[in-house]
Design a protein around this motif. Structure first.
Motif, short mmCIF file in Angstrom:
data_model
loop_
_atom_site.label_atom_id
_atom_site.label_comp_id
_atom_site.label_asym_id
_atom_site.label_seq_id
_atom_site.Cartn_x
_atom_site.Cartn_y
_atom_site.Cartn_z
N LYS A 11 2.33 4.62 -2.83
CA LYS A 11 2.26 5.26 -4.13
C LYS A 11 3.44 6.21 -4.26
O LYS A 11 3.55 7.15 -3.48
CB LYS A 11 0.94 6.04 -4.28
CG LYS A 11 0.70 6.56 -5.69
CD LYS A 11 -0.66 7.20 -5.84
CE LYS A 11 -0.90 7.66 -7.27
NZ LYS A 11 -2.23 8.29 -7.45
N LYS A 18 -2.15 -3.38 -7.74
CA LYS A 18 -2.79 -2.10 -7.49
C LYS A 18 -4.18 -2.29 -6.91
O LYS A 18 -4.98 -3.08 -7.42
CB LYS A 18 -2.86 -1.29 -8.79
CG LYS A 18 -3.34 0.14 -8.59
CD LYS A 18 -3.20 0.94 -9.88
CE LYS A 18 -3.58 2.40 -9.66
NZ LYS A 18 -3.40 3.21 -10.89
N ASP A 19 -4.45 -1.54 -5.85
CA ASP A 19 -5.78 -1.52 -5.25
C ASP A 19 -6.66 -0.57 -6.06
O ASP A 19 -6.38 0.63 -6.14
CB ASP A 19 -5.70 -1.06 -3.79
CG ASP A 19 -7.02 -1.22 -3.05
OD1 ASP A 19 -8.08 -0.90 -3.63
OD2 ASP A 19 -7.00 -1.65 -1.88
N THR A 20 -7.71 -1.10 -6.67
CA THR A 20 -8.54 -0.28 -7.55
C THR A 20 -9.32 0.79 -6.80
O THR A 20 -9.75 1.78 -7.39
CB THR A 20 -9.52 -1.17 -8.33
OG1 THR A 20 -10.29 -1.94 -7.39
CG2 THR A 20 -8.76 -2.12 -9.25
N HIS A 21 -9.50 0.63 -5.49
CA HIS A 21 -10.26 1.61 -4.71
C HIS A 21 -9.39 2.76 -4.23
O HIS A 21 -9.78 3.93 -4.31
CB HIS A 21 -10.94 0.92 -3.51
CG HIS A 21 -11.93 -0.12 -3.90
ND1 HIS A 21 -13.17 0.18 -4.44
CD2 HIS A 21 -11.87 -1.48 -3.85
CE1 HIS A 21 -13.83 -0.93 -4.69
NE2 HIS A 21 -13.06 -1.96 -4.35
N THR A 22 -8.20 2.44 -3.72
CA THR A 22 -7.33 3.49 -3.16
C THR A 22 -6.26 3.97 -4.13
O THR A 22 -5.70 5.04 -3.94
CB THR A 22 -6.64 2.97 -1.88
OG1 THR A 22 -5.78 1.86 -2.24
CG2 THR A 22 -7.66 2.50 -0.87
N GLY A 23 -5.97 3.16 -5.15
CA GLY A 23 -4.89 3.50 -6.07
C GLY A 23 -3.52 3.16 -5.54
O GLY A 23 -2.52 3.37 -6.24
N GLU A 58 -0.35 0.73 -4.28
CA GLU A 58 0.24 -0.45 -4.91
C GLU A 58 1.10 -1.24 -3.93
O GLU A 58 1.70 -0.68 -3.00
CB GLU A 58 1.07 -0.04 -6.12
CG GLU A 58 0.25 0.64 -7.21
CD GLU A 58 1.08 1.00 -8.43
OE1 GLU A 58 1.31 0.12 -9.25
OE2 GLU A 58 1.47 2.18 -8.53
N ASN A 64 0.79 -1.24 0.00
CA ASN A 64 0.00 0.00 0.00
C ASN A 64 0.83 1.29 0.00
O ASN A 64 0.89 2.01 0.99
CB ASN A 64 -0.95 0.00 1.21
CG ASN A 64 -1.96 -1.12 1.15
OD1 ASN A 64 -2.20 -1.70 0.08
ND2 ASN A 64 -2.57 -1.44 2.27
#
Length: 331
Positions: A169, A195-200, A202, A167
């Protein structure tokens, strides 16, 4: 206006920022320089600098700052108020002026290209614009984790494991070391960031696959370290210690008057079981004989005992017959 231009990029070694210099040989405005932080931690403030030189007869008309193509700050000394702020980013007015603009409480969505446009006043109205890129970093919430490894290895084993940094970026850059010596990349197993599609945010994963050698162990231990970095903003690591699976001494067997370790000693690795067929008792330096000769000697001894038994049987029979004859004669 004819001129000769040169654009030069310089990195400041003491801070994570780049200075972009535009030199122009002409009258009026020249040597415009912009300094934009390359990376800033989320929630911190960013200081952007724009320096320039004007000839003695020239005056500054305006300085404008853009994020991408959108203007967010303007300084015009001839106007009242001289400072104007637009809504593209959150500017700290009290700390900003004609050469410096401060963006506060940075979020990851303000990453991008920042440009400073400098304009001279009449009569030339000469204008120059210089840009630099800034990335807002959201570091991982915790240190990288090491998984898949055992606590003990012996030379010749294959060591496999993963290092994970969650988590962030952008995704963290991961590296492995053994005893603080970098492991060459051919022993890495690369994975694409998740990549987490909700938070963006990685997650980075880097595997290791290496043949363990005796030289890897220092005083019986091997130190593995995984390091996670993002620019110069984030730098964390985790360590894992591995013990060498050394040979150990096993003792077995028993004999009165002798210590077990004196009777039998056999070298095995932890986890191995000694072969029962190889367990020889050792007494005074000699091994108990398992040869066929020893077996035939025992057979001869048994035969002798059988012969003695038969002789005793015959003697008892003769004595019984004699006693019976005497009883008959007396009667």
């Amino acid at each position: 206006m004819p001129s000769w231009c040169n654009r030069d990029y310089r990195q400041d070694d003491d801070m994570e920022s780049f200075t972009v210099l535009w030199e122009e040989v002409s009258v009026g405005l020249r040597n415009v320089r912009v300094t934009v932080p390359t990376a800033v931690r989320k929630g911190d403030s960013a200081h952007l600098f724009c320096d320039y030189e004007l000839e003695d007869k020239e005056r500054l008309y305006s300085i404008k700052w853009y994020k991408g193509k959108r203007e967010f700050y303007r300084y015009t000394p001839q106007e009242k108020p001289s400072m104007k702020v637009f809504s593209a980013v959150d500017v700290e007015r009290s700390l900003s002026n004609e050469s410096n603009v401060v963006i506060k409480a940075l979020e990851t969505n303000v990453s991008g290209k920042y440009s400073c446009e400098v304009s001279a006043d009449a009569p030339s109205f000469h204008t120059m614009i210089v840009s630099g890129d800034m990335e807002v970093i959201e570091p991982p919430p915790e240190k990288p984790s090491i998984t898949g490894l055992q606590s003990r290895y012996r030379p010749g084993d294959i060591l496999r494991g993963n290092c994970t940094s969650i988590n962030s970026k952008p995704p963290a850059n991961l590296t492995w070391t053994i005893n603080d010596v970098p492991i060459i990349t051919q022993y890495y197993k690369q994975y694409r960031p998740i990549k987490d599609t909700h938070t963006g945010l990685e997650t980075s994963i880097l595997g290791i696959n290496i043949l363990v050698a005796h030289a890897h162990f220092i005083k019986g231990k091997l130190k593995l370290k995984c390091q996670a970095t993002i620019h110069r903003i984030y730098d964390e690591s985790s360590e894992w210690y591995v013990e060498e699976d050394r040979p150990r001494i096993l003792a077995t067997g028993s004999s009165s008057g002798h210590n077990l370790n004196q009777i039998y000693q056999h070298t095995v690795y932890d986890g191995d079981q000694p072969d029962q067929s190889d367990m020889y008792l050792t007494v005074n330096g000699y091994k108990a004989d398992k040869s066929p000769t020893s077996s035939s000697s025992a057979t001869k001894q048994v035969g002798a005992y059988v012969k003695v038994g038969w002789i005793a049987f015959y003697i008892c029979t003769i004595c019984t017959v004699l006693l019976y004859s005497l009883r008959v004669g007396i009667s």
